[in-house]
Write a protein that holds these residues in place. Structure first.
Motif, PDB file in Angstrom:
ATOM      1  N   MET A   1       8.231   7.459  -3.628  1.00 53.03           N
ATOM      2  CA  MET A   1       7.271   6.957  -2.649  1.00 53.03           C
ATOM      3  C   MET A   1       5.916   6.800  -3.327  1.00 53.03           C
ATOM      4  SD  MET A   1       8.222   9.742   0.300  1.00 53.03           S
ATOM      5  CE  MET A   1       8.396  11.012  -0.955  1.00 53.03           C
TER       6      MET A   1
ATOM      7  N   LEU B   1       8.607  15.577   0.599  1.00 54.88           N
ATOM      8  CA  LEU B   1       7.155  15.607   0.413  1.00 54.88           C
ATOM      9  C   LEU B   1       6.648  16.787  -0.398  1.00 54.88           C
ATOM     10  CD1 LEU B   1       6.189  14.563   4.045  1.00 54.88           C
ATOM     11  CD2 LEU B   1       6.037  13.133   2.006  1.00 54.88           C
ATOM     12  N   GLY B   2       7.486  17.792  -0.596  1.00 50.44           N
ATOM     13  CA  GLY B   2       7.031  18.958  -1.356  1.00 50.44           C
ATOM     14  C   GLY B   2       5.728  19.525  -0.849  1.00 50.44           C
TER      15      GLY B   2
ATOM     16  N   GLY C   1       4.733  15.647  -4.568  1.00 47.35           N
ATOM     17  CA  GLY C   1       4.717  16.937  -3.902  1.00 47.35           C
ATOM     18  C   GLY C   1       3.873  17.952  -4.631  1.00 47.35           C
TER      19      GLY C   1
ATOM     20  N   ILE D   1       3.886   9.962  -4.832  1.00 41.39           N
ATOM     21  CA  ILE D   1       3.967  11.261  -4.159  1.00 41.39           C
ATOM     22  C   ILE D   1       5.015  12.103  -4.893  1.00 41.39           C
ATOM     23  CG2 ILE D   1       4.678  12.458  -2.052  1.00 41.39           C
ATOM     24  CD1 ILE D   1       3.520  10.236  -0.409  1.00 41.39           C
TER      25      ILE D   1
ATOM     26  N   LEU E   1       7.020   7.411   7.372  1.00 42.95           N
ATOM     27  CA  LEU E   1       5.913   7.011   6.509  1.00 42.95           C
ATOM     28  C   LEU E   1       5.296   5.670   6.864  1.00 42.95           C
ATOM     29  CD1 LEU E   1       7.492   8.118   3.130  1.00 42.95           C
ATOM     30  CD2 LEU E   1       5.645   9.280   4.335  1.00 42.95           C
ATOM     31  N   GLY E   2       5.962   4.881   7.688  1.00 49.10           N
ATOM     32  CA  GLY E   2       5.427   3.561   8.031  1.00 49.10           C
ATOM     33  C   GLY E   2       5.028   2.745   6.820  1.00 49.10           C
TER      34      GLY E   2
ATOM     35  N   ALA F   1       3.525   5.718  12.333  1.00 49.32           N
ATOM     36  CA  ALA F   1       4.482   6.550  11.614  1.00 49.32           C
ATOM     37  C   ALA F   1       4.353   8.022  12.013  1.00 49.32           C
ATOM     38  CB  ALA F   1       4.290   6.374  10.122  1.00 49.32           C
ATOM     39  N   ALA F   2       4.953   8.889  11.230  1.00 46.87           N
ATOM     40  CA  ALA F   2       4.913  10.337  11.449  1.00 46.87           C
ATOM     41  C   ALA F   2       5.582  10.724  12.760  1.00 46.87           C
ATOM     42  CB  ALA F   2       3.472  10.850  11.389  1.00 46.87           C
TER      43      ALA F   2
ATOM     44  N   MET G   1       1.872  14.713   9.343  1.00 50.27           N
ATOM     45  CA  MET G   1       1.764  15.061   7.930  1.00 50.27           C
ATOM     46  C   MET G   1       0.343  14.809   7.468  1.00 50.27           C
ATOM     47  SD  MET G   1       5.129  12.905   6.735  1.00 50.27           S
ATOM     48  CE  MET G   1       4.704  11.621   7.910  1.00 50.27           C
TER      49      MET G   1
ATOM     50  N   GLY H   1       0.829   5.876   8.440  1.00 49.87           N
ATOM     51  CA  GLY H   1       1.597   4.685   8.071  1.00 49.87           C
ATOM     52  C   GLY H   1       0.758   3.427   8.114  1.00 49.87           C
ATOM     53  N   GLU H   2       1.236   2.420   7.398  1.00 44.92           N
ATOM     54  CA  GLU H   2       0.515   1.137   7.371  1.00 44.92           C
ATOM     55  C   GLU H   2       0.581   0.467   8.739  1.00 44.92           C
ATOM     56  OE1 GLU H   2      -1.356   0.761   4.926  1.00 44.92           O
ATOM     57  OE2 GLU H   2      -0.417   2.310   3.697  1.00 44.92           O
ATOM     58  N   ASN H   3       1.546   0.868   9.561  1.00 42.08           N
ATOM     59  CA  ASN H   3       1.692   0.319  10.914  1.00 42.08           C
ATOM     60  C   ASN H   3       0.971   1.171  11.961  1.00 42.08           C
ATOM     61  OD1 ASN H   3       3.351   2.592  11.158  1.00 42.08           O
ATOM     62  ND2 ASN H   3       5.206   1.440  10.710  1.00 42.08           N
TER      63      ASN H   3
ATOM     64  N   ILE I   1      -1.323  11.117   7.474  1.00 51.12           N
ATOM     65  CA  ILE I   1      -0.476   9.959   7.177  1.00 51.12           C
ATOM     66  C   ILE I   1      -0.063   9.331   8.510  1.00 51.12           C
ATOM     67  CG2 ILE I   1       1.750   9.187   6.261  1.00 51.12           C
ATOM     68  CD1 ILE I   1       1.535  11.216   4.073  1.00 51.12           C
TER      69      ILE I   1
ATOM     70  N   PHE J   1       1.865   6.009  -2.387  1.00 52.28           N
ATOM     71  CA  PHE J   1       0.959   6.034  -1.251  1.00 52.28           C
ATOM     72  C   PHE J   1      -0.455   5.769  -1.736  1.00 52.28           C
ATOM     73  CE2 PHE J   1      -1.857   8.551   1.591  1.00 52.28           C
ATOM     74  CZ  PHE J   1      -1.597   7.886   2.784  1.00 52.28           C
ATOM     75  N   HIS J   2      -0.993   4.625  -1.387  1.00 54.56           N
ATOM     76  CA  HIS J   2      -2.363   4.273  -1.709  1.00 54.56           C
ATOM     77  C   HIS J   2      -2.681   4.485  -3.187  1.00 54.56           C
ATOM     78  CE1 HIS J   2      -3.460   4.670   2.838  1.00 54.56           C
ATOM     79  NE2 HIS J   2      -2.409   3.936   2.622  1.00 54.56           N
TER      80      HIS J   2
ATOM     81  N   LYS K   1       0.836  -1.202   0.000  1.00 58.53           N
ATOM     82  CA  LYS K   1       0.000   0.000   0.000  1.00 58.53           C
ATOM     83  C   LYS K   1       0.870   1.251   0.000  1.00 58.53           C
ATOM     84  CE  LYS K   1      -3.809  -2.309   2.338  1.00 58.53           C
ATOM     85  NZ  LYS K   1      -4.257  -2.689   3.688  1.00 58.53           N
ATOM     86  N   THR K   2       1.802   1.310   0.950  1.00 56.40           N
ATOM     87  CA  THR K   2       2.756   2.418   0.986  1.00 56.40           C
ATOM     88  C   THR K   2       4.126   1.841   0.684  1.00 56.40           C
ATOM     89  OG1 THR K   2       1.480   3.601   2.683  1.00 56.40           O
ATOM     90  CG2 THR K   2       3.763   4.264   2.381  1.00 56.40           C
TER      91      THR K   2
ATOM     92  N   PHE L   1      -1.968  14.682   3.935  1.00 66.55           N
ATOM     93  CA  PHE L   1      -1.800  14.556   2.494  1.00 66.55           C
ATOM     94  C   PHE L   1      -3.172  14.416   1.859  1.00 66.55           C
ATOM     95  CE2 PHE L   1      -1.140  11.723  -1.249  1.00 66.55           C
ATOM     96  CZ  PHE L   1      -0.320  12.553  -1.990  1.00 66.55           C
TER      97      PHE L   1
END
Lengths: 336, 336
Positions: free
Chosen positions: A152, B265-266, A161, A159, A265-266, B166-167, B152, B161-163, B159, A154-155, A137-138, B154
């Motif tokens: 990167m 990430l821009g 930016g 990404i 970002l996990g 994150a962040a 973050m 994270g999948e876990n 965000i 994401f879903h 997924k990520t 988006f």
């Protein structure tokens, strides 16, 4: 023609690099039906490179008995960010590529819908859709060569930016005030975890400290940044001290970056590719993983991220560009 | 009751911190209608804190003549990641908060739909929906206090994270092998750009190097990590050498982190808040910006990111938790 007759759509993918152009025809499952290759000849200027890219794409199509009209859309991976209006931002190694009308030229020369994408981003997107990252997924991808490319996902989306220039994975600072990077800053990940970064260390040890190394014979002119990954593998397997230390440092610092990407970002997956890891993946991955494990926060988050080698090799950028074209075409043209 | 009579929905937002609980009733435009506050009393254990949080929420509702039933849903910001099943991951400063059933308890005690979110993430989401980040698409937020909180956003989503862990914005490594961080690693952004990180430098200069400073009078017990931001401002304005050097270093390193977030990430906006920047924003922001500008790659991407101070102050976490509840409720309950 057999594949086309099956009814699936076909897409073109072009990888425009500093030295060569690789074009391919791919189906919607990521099978590469044919390829063609030409030198980039960047010195002939922007428009000439676009024309050569279009001709290379045509040649790849003709291998399968196809015309460009048989391609639903074409994706083009380039060594620069591509802005939303289809122009390039800048490409340090290609003269005339600053603010150049990439998509306009490519659509004129190919008569197809064209979509541009940064080459590192394209490579990661290729792994995401068709390669090692399929199902994740990520996804964070890092390609280690002369520099560090990557990106990167994401879903389902890359990404890039809000400025369309983000995902410069090699240019986060991991050693403030540290080793000079090719970008002009100090202490970037790329200054440690790429061939160029490693070359500075090797040159220092061989030239300044007089350390004996097989590498000084392999690269007699001292330009260690251009050393072939196969030569690095040979030196590493011969237990050449300079090579072993330099490659272990590269892997250690790549792990510092990997830890940062997990912490931020996990991702459920990180893919690592590029020439260095195609040759030395088995040797270096345990070092990368241990370095990352020690630096991920919270520590519990490390185990949820699979860290694995890329699978698509030289086809990653072209396939990613084709997948990008497929995705954008369906978003923009099919769905209005 | 006037606001409720207007027909808009009301949401609860609770900020559970290590020392105090702040609950608030907010409308859909982010207006805070009422608040209530209690000590956390974390030593009484997880369930007791949940009960106190629910009672604090009820008290905030009663200020407006409301019952908990008048709240559409309640968001709760906590100093731990919250997993998708509504349990907490861990909270170093709160005993019994490892894998604890946060949402189950809160829904039992409040009888409302409850949604949990990490407090740093909540604060950034609050700024994204109702504060300085309103209107931005990709937002990075950093709150500088004892540690660095943040997150973050988006394209409308946090965000995590999948876990779901994150962040952790303060725990990317900016100085490999550098200053020890509270997390146990070395060289994290937080080890330089938070009060705790700064305190190590201040203690070193005053105690080891014998440098004279107003800070040694202000914090007679030497625990500089707990120094009030107002005291730092006073020392800075008095041109106290130790304070000025330490705060400039903090701002410099925060810029290293800001550069990494822009490079990766821009974002169209970065908001910076927390006690240190509420007090010293005017003094420190130019240093943060210049440090970030010098380290962003590509350089052209810097100008597309607005770097600005947070606006919601102490209400950020509670409002963000309320906004999060609003968003999740509409996603999950309203839309099935």
């Amino acid at each position: 023609m057999a594949k086309k007759a099956s009814g699936g759509r076909l897409f073109g993918g072009i990888d425009v690099g500093g030295t060569k152009i690789l074009a391919m025809v791919a189906d919607e499952d990521g099978n590469v039906l044919s390829t063609a290759k030409k030198k980039t000849k960047g010195e002939q200027g922007f428009k000439a490179v676009c024309e050569r890219a279009a001709v290379t794409m045509l040649e790849a199509a003709e291998v399968e008995g196809l015309a460009l009209e048989d391609l639903t859309a074409i994706g083009i991976g380039v060594p620069t960010p591509v802005l939303p209006d289809g122009t390039t931002a800048f490409a340090p190694n290609l003269p005339g590529w600053k603010n150049a009308p990439l998509i306009k030229n490519m659509e004129t020369f190919t008569t197809r819908h064209c979509y541009g994408v940064n080459d590192g981003n394209a490579g990661v997107y290729g792994e995401y859709v068709f390669g090692a990252g399929k199902g994740s997924k990520t996804l964070v991808g890092l390609f280690v060569g002369t520099g560090i490319g990557g990106g990167m996902c994401f879903h389902g989306e890359l990404i890039v930016g809000e400025n369309s220039m983000a995902a410069e994975m090699g240019h986060i600072i991991v050693q403030e005030g540290g080793r000079k990077c090719g970008c002009g800053h100090k202490g970037c990940l790329e200054a440690y975890a790429s061939k160029t970064g490693m070359a500075r260390r090797i040159a220092w040890e061989i030239i300044q400290e007089g350390r004996a190394s097989l590498l000084s014979e392999m690269v007699p002119n001292g330009s260690y940044a251009t050393i072939k990954s196969s030569a690095l593998l040979e030196a590493y397997r011969s237990e050449d001290g300079v090579a072993v230390d330099a490659l272990r440092e590269l892997a250690h610092y790549l792990g510092v970056g990997v830890a940062a990407y997990i912490t931020l970002l996990g991702p459920d997956m990180i893919v690592i590719g590029g020439g260095v890891f195609e040759s030395l993946g088995k040797e270096l991955m345990p070092i990368v993983k241990e370095s990352a494990r020690q630096r991920t926060w919270p520590e519990a988050s490390y185990k949820d991220t699979k860290i694995t080698l890329a699978q698509l090799g030289d086809h990653a950028v072209g396939l990613g560009a084709a997948a990008h074209a497929m995705h954008r075409f369906d978003q923009e043209v099919m769905n209005g």
